[in-house]
Design an enzyme around this catalytic site. Structure first.
Site, short mmCIF file in Angstrom:
data_model
loop_
_atom_site.label_atom_id
_atom_site.label_comp_id
_atom_site.label_asym_id
_atom_site.label_seq_id
_atom_site.Cartn_x
_atom_site.Cartn_y
_atom_site.Cartn_z
N SER B 35 33.90 11.57 76.83
CA SER B 35 33.34 11.07 75.57
C SER B 35 32.05 10.29 75.78
CB SER B 35 34.36 10.16 74.87
OG SER B 35 35.52 10.90 74.54
N GLU B 56 39.66 -2.11 81.43
CA GLU B 56 38.24 -2.46 81.29
C GLU B 56 37.89 -3.77 81.99
OE1 GLU B 56 40.30 -1.67 78.83
OE2 GLU B 56 39.60 0.33 78.28
N HIS B 107 30.03 5.07 71.18
CA HIS B 107 30.93 4.89 70.04
C HIS B 107 30.80 3.50 69.42
CE1 HIS B 107 32.33 8.51 71.94
NE2 HIS B 107 33.16 8.76 70.94
N ASP B 115 38.67 7.79 63.82
CA ASP B 115 39.54 6.92 64.62
C ASP B 115 39.81 5.59 63.92
OD1 ASP B 115 40.12 8.64 66.65
OD2 ASP B 115 38.66 7.81 68.07
N ARG B 165 28.18 7.84 68.76
CA ARG B 165 28.96 9.05 68.96
C ARG B 165 28.26 10.30 68.43
NH1 ARG B 165 33.99 11.13 65.39
NH2 ARG B 165 34.47 12.95 66.65
#
Lengths: 280, 312
Positions: B35, B56, B107, B115, B165
């Protein structure tokens, strides 16, 4: 291991304890108990195990040390000063405005400090990153980090433990200064982290368990870690918070408390100082 | 539309180019390399790509360690998981030591779309901007993304570059000169100024055209670097046009709008209208529906311009 080497390191550790106590008495701010519990390991690393060059802190061939439990900064600072990274007089400026000795290790200002720590749980991740970088460079340098046992309550430690095993970082050795106390009391009561060695083994690490004040055992474990391949090694060192100064030993209250004038005298006597030795 | 390209696609391409040019470039991702487009780098330089799994905080610390070992780490995930989940790790392990880490999340904003609110970062610019030593950029299009990523690789220190995105129209062509910390006048005008970042710059260009048909001459100033902010170009716009509309795909609190309001309140008090997400979370929907829902269309911008001009 030569007995005289051990004796020399033990004497160095005693000397550094004196230095820690004097430094914290002067600063009247800082973490006494955890500095004293970690100092035998710090001594073994700086004065025996690690390859480093105080005249050239950025020397590429150096082994790296990260004090993940950054509140024990006095332990690292006295070792750096004794090694010659900066004058010992600088220790008296600990935590003062403008000092290069910040409350917690700061790589921007202190020669010999590799990264910034102090917010618990982050040192192992940084150690992993350095270990990966050294491996990319085909360097034989090793990475050492000391965490606290209370620090293991931070979730990031376990993310990092997973990653170190996943990437088979056998150039990494993590030590846990397991003094079994944290600010609010006993680690086992605040939030139990035991069994530490078993948990790391389950995560894919080699794990050794030693007495963290037995210099011969520390050296033997560090040597063994260097020869264990394919996995990172954890050394769980059982220690005593405030070790070496009877009035501070095993007291959670001395986590973040510094010695006053009378405690300083008692501490120095406890560490074998007297008028004759001149270390008062 | 041939000139449509997602900023994340431009990132994937330029990152692989940089990887070929500089062996110190390393890349970390948290299970989103397809992605974020770091997969392009991964395929070409697998030994310098580290998938850190869905973790993360550790990814940020690991990147800081790689920087301490002399590498130039780029780390990517979605904006909410980089800036949001790992904020304190970014502060402590990256910004405080001034580590040479490049945080490049994709994103960002509400155009994540379906989402929904959990994945739509509308606070990241504000919380990254608040950290000392941090440089914060939001490129407008693919052309600028390539230049910003290259500039970040050459710059020594922490950088946060927010990407998107979806495909966005080109604002710039190959003649564009990019510099960290410099804004750019995209449309000239004298009656008011849109100060915009990211994909909102293209929206503002369209809004300026709508206003032109009404006889209003709107300027568009694109701010790709929100920190350090180009005070000069903003004060100049305020003094020459007398009214400012900021626009960003982000909360109106603390992002570009906040930064511009701070600048003008101190340097050149001027009527300001902030267009962005009005202190709300995102929600599921198609990106273009959400742009309407949250009031980020050229029509919304034109209306904001008319309003702010009444306060001149």
């Amino acid at each position: 291991m030569q007995n005289d080497t051990i004796a020399i390191l033990e004497e160095m550790a005693r000397k550094l304890r004196v230095s820690i106590v004097k430094t914290l008495h002067k600063s009247q701010s800082g973490h006494t108990g955890g500095s004293l519990s970690a100092i035998d390991m710090v001594t073994a690393l700086y004065f025996h195990k690690m390859r480093h060059n105080p005249a050239d802190p950025g020397w590429e061939g150096r082994d790296r040390f990260i004090l993940s439990k950054g509140h024990a900064a006095p332990a690292q600072y006295v070792a750096l000063a004794e090694s010659g990274y900066f004058p010992k007089e600088d220790l008296m400026m600990l935590r003062r405005l403008g000092s290069h000795l910040q409350g917690h290790p700061d790589s921007k200002v202190t020669p010999g400090v590799e990264v910034c720590t102090g917010s618990l749980g982050q040192g192992l991740s940084m150690a992993n990153g350095i270990a990966l970088g050294l491996r990319l460079d085909s360097s034989s340098s090793r990475v050492y980090t000391i965490m606290g046992d209370g620090e293991l309550q931070e979730g990031q430690v376990w993310e990092a433990a997973m990653a170190a095993a996943h990437y088979r970082l056998d150039n990494l050795c993590a030590l846990v200064d397991a003094n079994m106390l944290q600010i609010d009391g006993e680690v086992a009561k605040v939030m139990n982290v035991a069994p530490i060695a078993d948990k790391f083994r389950a995560f894919g690490w080699h794990a050794l368990e030693i007495d963290g004040h037995n210099m011969a055992a520390i050296i033997a474990a560090l040597d063994k870690a260097e020869n264990l391949k394919g996995k990172p090694t954890l050394i769980v060192a059982t220690t005593v918070k405030g070790k070496g100064v009877s009035i501070f030993e095993n007291k959670a209250a001395y986590h973040g408390v510094t010695p006053n004038d009378s405690e300083l005298k008692e501490a120095l006597v406890s560490l074998g100082c007297c008028e004759k030795t001149g270390c008062f | 539309m041939s000139n449509m390209k997602a900023t994340r696609d431009a990132y994937g391409d330029v990152l692989a180019e940089l990887g070929a040019e500089n062996k110190d470039i390393v890349v970390l991702d948290a299970d989103l390399s397809g992605s974020t487009k770091t997969a392009v780098f991964r395929k070409q330089f697998p030994e310098r790509f580290f998938n850190m799994g869905i973790a993360e905080a550790n990814m940020v610390g690991t990147a800081a360690g790689l920087a301490a070992a002399g590498k130039i780490p780029f780390l990517s995930t979605f904006a909410i998981f980089a800036a949001g989940r790992a904020w304190e790790q970014i502060r402590q392990s990256v910004a405080y030591p001034k580590a040479n880490v490049k945080i490049v999340p994709t994103h960002g904003g509400i155009t994540v779309g379906e989402d929904g609110g959990s994945h739509q970062s509308v606070e990241d610019i504000a919380i990254m901007r608040a950290i000392p030593n941090m440089t914060v950029m939001v490129p407008a299009d693919a052309v600028e993304t390539r230049l910003a990523i290259r500039a970040a690789a050459a710059y020594k220190g922490p950088v946060y570059i927010r990407l998107g995105r979806n495909k966005v129209p080109a604002v710039f062509d190959d003649s564009y000169h990019f510099e960290i910390g410099k804004g750019t006048e995209v449309v000239s005008g004298i009656d008011m100024t849109f100060v915009t970042t990211g994909l909102m710059t293209a929206q503002a260009v369209n809004a300026a055209e709508l206003l032109r048909q009404e006889g209003i001459s709107a300027r568009v100033v694109h701010i790709s670097t929100i920190k350090p902010l180009d005070y000069d170009i903003i004060v100049k716009a305020a003094s020459e046009t007398g009214a400012i509309v900021t626009a960003e795909e982000h909360s109106i609190i603390g992002g570009l709008g906040g930064a511009v309001a701070e600048c003008l309140a101190e340097r050149h008090p001027t009527p300001v209208k902030r267009v962005g997400i009005n202190d709300r979370f995102g929600t599921s929907g198609k990106a273009e529906e959400l742009m309407k829902y949250f009031g980020l269309t050229p029509e919304d911008l034109a209306e904001a311009a008319r309003e702010v001009m009444t306060r001149k």
